[in-house]
Design an enzyme around this catalytic site. Sequence first.
Site, PDB file in Angstrom:
ATOM      1  N   VAL A   1       0.833  -1.203   0.000  1.00  0.00           N
ATOM      2  CA  VAL A   1       0.000   0.000   0.000  1.00  0.00           C
ATOM      3  C   VAL A   1       0.866   1.250   0.000  1.00  0.00           C
ATOM      4  O   VAL A   1       0.603   2.227  -0.711  1.00  0.00           O
ATOM      5  CB  VAL A   1      -0.926  -0.020   1.232  1.00  0.00           C
ATOM      6  CG1 VAL A   1      -1.624   1.318   1.401  1.00  0.00           C
ATOM      7  CG2 VAL A   1      -1.929  -1.135   1.089  1.00  0.00           C
TER       8      VAL A   1
ATOM      9  N   GLU B   1      -1.049   5.385  -4.815  1.00  0.00           N
ATOM     10  CA  GLU B   1      -2.472   5.227  -5.138  1.00  0.00           C
ATOM     11  C   GLU B   1      -3.174   6.572  -5.311  1.00  0.00           C
ATOM     12  O   GLU B   1      -4.238   6.649  -5.905  1.00  0.00           O
ATOM     13  CB  GLU B   1      -3.187   4.366  -4.087  1.00  0.00           C
ATOM     14  CG  GLU B   1      -3.310   4.961  -2.702  1.00  0.00           C
ATOM     15  CD  GLU B   1      -2.023   4.823  -1.906  1.00  0.00           C
ATOM     16  OE1 GLU B   1      -1.101   4.159  -2.404  1.00  0.00           O
ATOM     17  OE2 GLU B   1      -1.936   5.394  -0.808  1.00  0.00           O
TER      18      GLU B   1
ATOM     19  N   ASP C   1      -3.742  34.005 -37.146  1.00  0.00           N
ATOM     20  CA  ASP C   1      -4.210  34.874 -38.219  1.00  0.00           C
ATOM     21  C   ASP C   1      -3.536  36.229 -38.030  1.00  0.00           C
ATOM     22  O   ASP C   1      -2.750  36.419 -37.099  1.00  0.00           O
ATOM     23  CB  ASP C   1      -5.733  34.945 -38.257  1.00  0.00           C
ATOM     24  CG  ASP C   1      -6.346  35.165 -36.901  1.00  0.00           C
ATOM     25  OD1 ASP C   1      -5.579  35.382 -35.937  1.00  0.00           O
ATOM     26  OD2 ASP C   1      -7.568  35.120 -36.779  1.00  0.00           O
TER      27      ASP C   1
ATOM     28  N   ASP D   1     -11.265  33.361 -35.500  1.00  0.00           N
ATOM     29  CA  ASP D   1     -12.429  33.975 -34.877  1.00  0.00           C
ATOM     30  C   ASP D   1     -13.629  34.053 -35.798  1.00  0.00           C
ATOM     31  O   ASP D   1     -14.709  34.415 -35.376  1.00  0.00           O
ATOM     32  CB  ASP D   1     -12.090  35.362 -34.311  1.00  0.00           C
ATOM     33  CG  ASP D   1     -11.329  36.192 -35.310  1.00  0.00           C
ATOM     34  OD1 ASP D   1     -11.476  35.928 -36.509  1.00  0.00           O
ATOM     35  OD2 ASP D   1     -10.585  37.100 -34.893  1.00  0.00           O
TER      36      ASP D   1
ATOM     37  N   ASP E   1     -13.969  29.563 -39.406  1.00  0.00           N
ATOM     38  CA  ASP E   1     -12.786  28.999 -38.760  1.00  0.00           C
ATOM     39  C   ASP E   1     -13.088  27.755 -37.941  1.00  0.00           C
ATOM     40  O   ASP E   1     -12.174  27.064 -37.510  1.00  0.00           O
ATOM     41  CB  ASP E   1     -12.121  30.047 -37.854  1.00  0.00           C
ATOM     42  CG  ASP E   1     -11.435  31.127 -38.681  1.00  0.00           C
ATOM     43  OD1 ASP E   1     -11.105  30.843 -39.845  1.00  0.00           O
ATOM     44  OD2 ASP E   1     -11.253  32.241 -38.168  1.00  0.00           O
TER      45      ASP E   1
ATOM     46  N   ASN F   1       4.007   6.427   4.745  1.00  0.00           N
ATOM     47  CA  ASN F   1       3.137   6.630   3.581  1.00  0.00           C
ATOM     48  C   ASN F   1       2.216   7.832   3.782  1.00  0.00           C
ATOM     49  O   ASN F   1       2.068   8.685   2.915  1.00  0.00           O
ATOM     50  CB  ASN F   1       2.330   5.349   3.362  1.00  0.00           C
ATOM     51  CG  ASN F   1       1.292   5.498   2.263  1.00  0.00           C
ATOM     52  OD1 ASN F   1       1.585   6.076   1.223  1.00  0.00           O
ATOM     53  ND2 ASN F   1       0.107   4.988   2.486  1.00  0.00           N
TER      54      ASN F   1
ATOM     55  N   THR G   1       4.289  11.150   3.668  1.00  0.00           N
ATOM     56  CA  THR G   1       4.948  11.534   2.412  1.00  0.00           C
ATOM     57  C   THR G   1       3.942  11.748   1.289  1.00  0.00           C
ATOM     58  O   THR G   1       4.016  12.721   0.558  1.00  0.00           O
ATOM     59  CB  THR G   1       5.989  10.484   1.989  1.00  0.00           C
ATOM     60  OG1 THR G   1       5.361   9.203   1.993  1.00  0.00           O
ATOM     61  CG2 THR G   1       7.172  10.481   2.918  1.00  0.00           C
TER      62      THR G   1
HETATM   63  P1  ATP Z   1      -6.594  38.278 -41.722  1.00  0.00           P
HETATM   64  O1  ATP Z   1      -5.842  37.056 -41.553  1.00  0.00           O
HETATM   65  O2  ATP Z   1      -5.728  39.455 -41.931  1.00  0.00           O
HETATM   66  O3  ATP Z   1      -7.648  38.473 -40.707  1.00  0.00           O
HETATM   67  P2  ATP Z   1      -8.648  37.503 -43.413  1.00  0.00           P
HETATM   68  O4  ATP Z   1      -8.423  36.050 -43.480  1.00  0.00           O
HETATM   69  O5  ATP Z   1      -9.686  38.033 -42.510  1.00  0.00           O
HETATM   70  O6  ATP Z   1      -7.297  38.211 -43.136  1.00  0.00           O
HETATM   71  P3  ATP Z   1     -10.361  38.032 -45.516  1.00  0.00           P
HETATM   72  O7  ATP Z   1     -11.335  38.692 -44.626  1.00  0.00           O
HETATM   73  O8  ATP Z   1     -10.619  36.690 -46.064  1.00  0.00           O
HETATM   74  O9  ATP Z   1      -8.937  38.034 -44.836  1.00  0.00           O
HETATM   75  O10 ATP Z   1     -10.096  39.028 -46.693  1.00  0.00           O
HETATM   76  C1  ATP Z   1      -9.306  38.655 -47.778  1.00  0.00           C
HETATM   77  C2  ATP Z   1      -9.217  39.842 -48.706  1.00  0.00           C
HETATM   78  O11 ATP Z   1     -10.509  40.182 -49.191  1.00  0.00           O
HETATM   79  C3  ATP Z   1      -8.705  41.090 -48.034  1.00  0.00           C
HETATM   80  O12 ATP Z   1      -7.319  41.185 -48.133  1.00  0.00           O
HETATM   81  C4  ATP Z   1      -9.369  42.195 -48.834  1.00  0.00           C
HETATM   82  O13 ATP Z   1      -8.593  42.487 -49.990  1.00  0.00           O
HETATM   83  C5  ATP Z   1     -10.672  41.575 -49.262  1.00  0.00           C
HETATM   84  N1  ATP Z   1     -11.748  41.978 -48.367  1.00  0.00           N
HETATM   85  C6  ATP Z   1     -11.852  41.737 -47.051  1.00  0.00           C
HETATM   86  N2  ATP Z   1     -12.991  42.231 -46.551  1.00  0.00           N
HETATM   87  C7  ATP Z   1     -13.643  42.794 -47.587  1.00  0.00           C
HETATM   88  C8  ATP Z   1     -14.892  43.465 -47.713  1.00  0.00           C
HETATM   89  N3  ATP Z   1     -15.716  43.664 -46.685  1.00  0.00           N
HETATM   90  N4  ATP Z   1     -15.221  43.926 -48.928  1.00  0.00           N
HETATM   91  C9  ATP Z   1     -14.434  43.728 -49.984  1.00  0.00           C
HETATM   92  N5  ATP Z   1     -13.265  43.101 -49.932  1.00  0.00           N
HETATM   93  C10 ATP Z   1     -12.853  42.649 -48.748  1.00  0.00           C
END
Ligand code: ATP
Length: 860
Positions: free
Chosen positions: A261, A266, A308, A610, A614, A704, A707
């Site tokens: 034991v 344990e 991102d 976010d 995603d 035991n 400790t």
């Molecule tokens: P990050 O990693 O910087 O957050 P992201 O993944 O959010 O970038 P996206 O939102 O997919 O990027 O946008 C990709 C591209 O699309 C941008 O670089 C921009 O040129 C264009 N874009 C983003 N938002 C808009 C919008 N509301 N209207 C028109 N074009 C847009």
Amino acid sequence: MTSPPTDAPALPTREAAGLTRAEAERGLARYGRNEVPPPPPTPLHRRVLAQLRDPLILVLLGAALLTIAIGDRPDAVVITLVVVVNTTVGVAQEVRADRAVAALSALSAPRARVLRDGAPHEVPTALVVPGDTLLLGEGDIVAADALLTEASALLTDESMLTGESEPVARAVGEPVSAGTVVVRGRGVATATATGPASAFGRIAASLDGGHEPTPLQRRLASLGRVLAVVTLALCLLFFALGLLRGLPAGTMAVTAISLAVAAVPESLPAVVTLALALGARRMAARGALVRRLPAVETLGSVSVLATDKTGTLTEGRMVVQHVWTPEGAADISGTGYGPHGRLLRDGRQLTPREAHPVRELLMAAALCNDAGLRPPMPTDPTGAWTPVGDPMEAALLAAAAKAHCPGRAELDRLCRRFAEAPFDPQRKRMTTLHHLPDGNVLVCLKGAPESVLDPTVLDAEPGLLDRARSQAQTLARQGFRVLAVAAAERLWQPLPATGAEQGLRLLGLVAISDPPKPSATATLAACRAAGITPVMITGDHPATARAVAVRTGVVDDGPDGRVLTGPDLATAPDADLTAARVFARTDPQQKLDIVRAWRARGAVTAMTGDGVNDGPALRQADIGVAMGARGTEVARQAADLVLTDDELSTVVTAVEEGRRVYDNIRRFLVYAMAGGTAEILVMLAGPLLGLPLPLRAAQILWINLLTHGLTGVAMGAEPAAPDAMRRPPRPPDRHILAAGVWQRLLALASAVTVVSLLAGTAARAWGLPWQSVLFLALLAAQLGVALGLRGRLLTRANPFLPASVAGSALLAAAALHVPALRSLLDTEPVGWSGLWLASAAALAAFVCARLLRGAFHGKG
Ligand code: ATP
């Protein structure tokens, strides 16, 4: 799809104002909380019984009966004491761990936006009641079964409920089920059923809510079984040898059982659960909410951090600094989202004629826009304007305001939007169609330069397109996020918005700055020091991505800082996704592919995200990380770790906590196993040195108790070792005793055995009560090990450990001097010489532990 429940809202609903607080409270009392009822807490007697069912304890109870049968009252008392203490400590640790876990899940509980008393409020989803007005936006999870009263381009994903992955368009009057994700658009809905009555409740209730053991717990459980078998075999050997030497069978049996034991740790499972739960609690206090307990342990092995860009490595505070039009460029002064700034060229204000094309461009950007700007609150001392919606679009509105374009409301009135193709990360552009006062239609388009500067979209000379492309490239290299804007006036014709994306006039480019966060560089440097490879994945332009990656230190400004883009990956499907550190223009699927590629190489990945898209990547990553404030509800619920402060550095903090928890569990294991092994070795080797029965059963059990009990628990709170974040991550599949740990553990056990036996034989030679000296020396040596294994010897971070060592030392002394304990344990006072011998044993064991300590911490 669910039909509206039959007991649709009996409570009053007023869409415009939502429920009042009192009505919501009444609803809660009537319908209950909007959650699947948690399983009832385990009653105390069940917990106690579970502890007593432990095979070792059962054997010990058997031994207690045996001692009573052979009239060995002291041993019976000590054994009972051990059972009581072990059970109490076990139950207490379990209850504490459960409480910590419950508190954590409350912290990361889902939230919903509802209208109450006429104003939008964010409330825990559990408090939503039938009749509530739910406000739905992109990335929200519908909190209850509800009926849509407003819907604008609303697209929902019901895969959680139906398994159907295609998003579904939803219109006013249609039901939406709890658990549905809003992929795009906005909506308002009236809750009709909540909790177990809702669709999600019906599904969730059928899921198993039980806690799965973590990989470490599983591995330790199997180690525990091996240990138990080996220990029992050795104790049997000890028993047989005793019988051969003619010792009484009853005494030998009780001693052997007590030895078994004492030698098996344990309390290990309880120590592990508690260490994980307390680790999670410490993480929460530092801004990292762990949503699954195993994540605490996985965090320590994270070897790749995929992040991102916008808002994570950069401030996420966007400002339009520069515009380029075919007629000329302009700088825009002013900071933040306020309307104060000027249009400048070479430092002087633009003339109205020069400003005209710039205003035209910014007006189109303001029309093709879903954001808003909120003026500063009178109470806000900073006087700062704030963005509503996408910060990039808000920055465009601010720039338009600086150029004295009409405001949002005025624009909407003049040019009412009647159709749109919302922004889509695949197409990387957005188009809106507006009625003009003269009856014509205005088409406005904005998007990534490569998606707009396209002859199928624009009606432009090749020379102009080339100029615009090279300008976009130059601006992106400077770290700007670049958008191209185009527009056209048309006669009205019934066309979808995407059908209008042709023959447009290029108005120009907008360069938006989003400075890197000052803290990002330090965070990434800390990652690298800890052997974690940072990777940046963004939807932005490769040149912008590279500029930010170099500035924050994701890559160096050399040939190694190669950027792979989404289109690159699409044309080379076999490309090694682990070869680059920066990925640009990626789509959500590629994010997923990158995580998969790293995992296939054996990396443990943490990934931030976010957005509504995603979720899959967050789930795929070993540790999905969501931003608590900025992230969508979907991302938060898909994540393993939610950062309440939205700071990337908190991930590094959590990794450090994860490493600390693992180190502490291993330290306890080494300590407990070295002690247990030493106890067996002493009992086996003692007779060879002329110490016939080195320790009595009660003495072994007392050791035991002192400790393993408090001292063992106190080890779980040890601070992180100074080098915790300067060593490479532990490979996740490495055994907790691998990398030379178990050899060193045996060395430590041998050292404790030798010093204890030396003390015992010396005492015997000097005519001292040798058994009591050996008892004291073995106990003291183990306490020496507990201190010697500390990561920071003199730290004040965990006073519990030195205090429990001191307490145990006092109780050891009491065992020799308090008459009641003396008769129970059959000990005698050992005098100063005995005390010196035991102290020397403790010191020697302490020194050995310190010498071997590096191996327990530094490696693996
Ligand atoms: P990050 O990693 O910087 O957050 P992201 O993944 O959010 O970038 P996206 O939102 O997919 O990027 O946008 C990709 C591209 O699309 C941008 O670089 C921009 O040129 C264009 N874009 C983003 N938002 C808009 C919008 N509301 N209207 C028109 N074009 C847009």
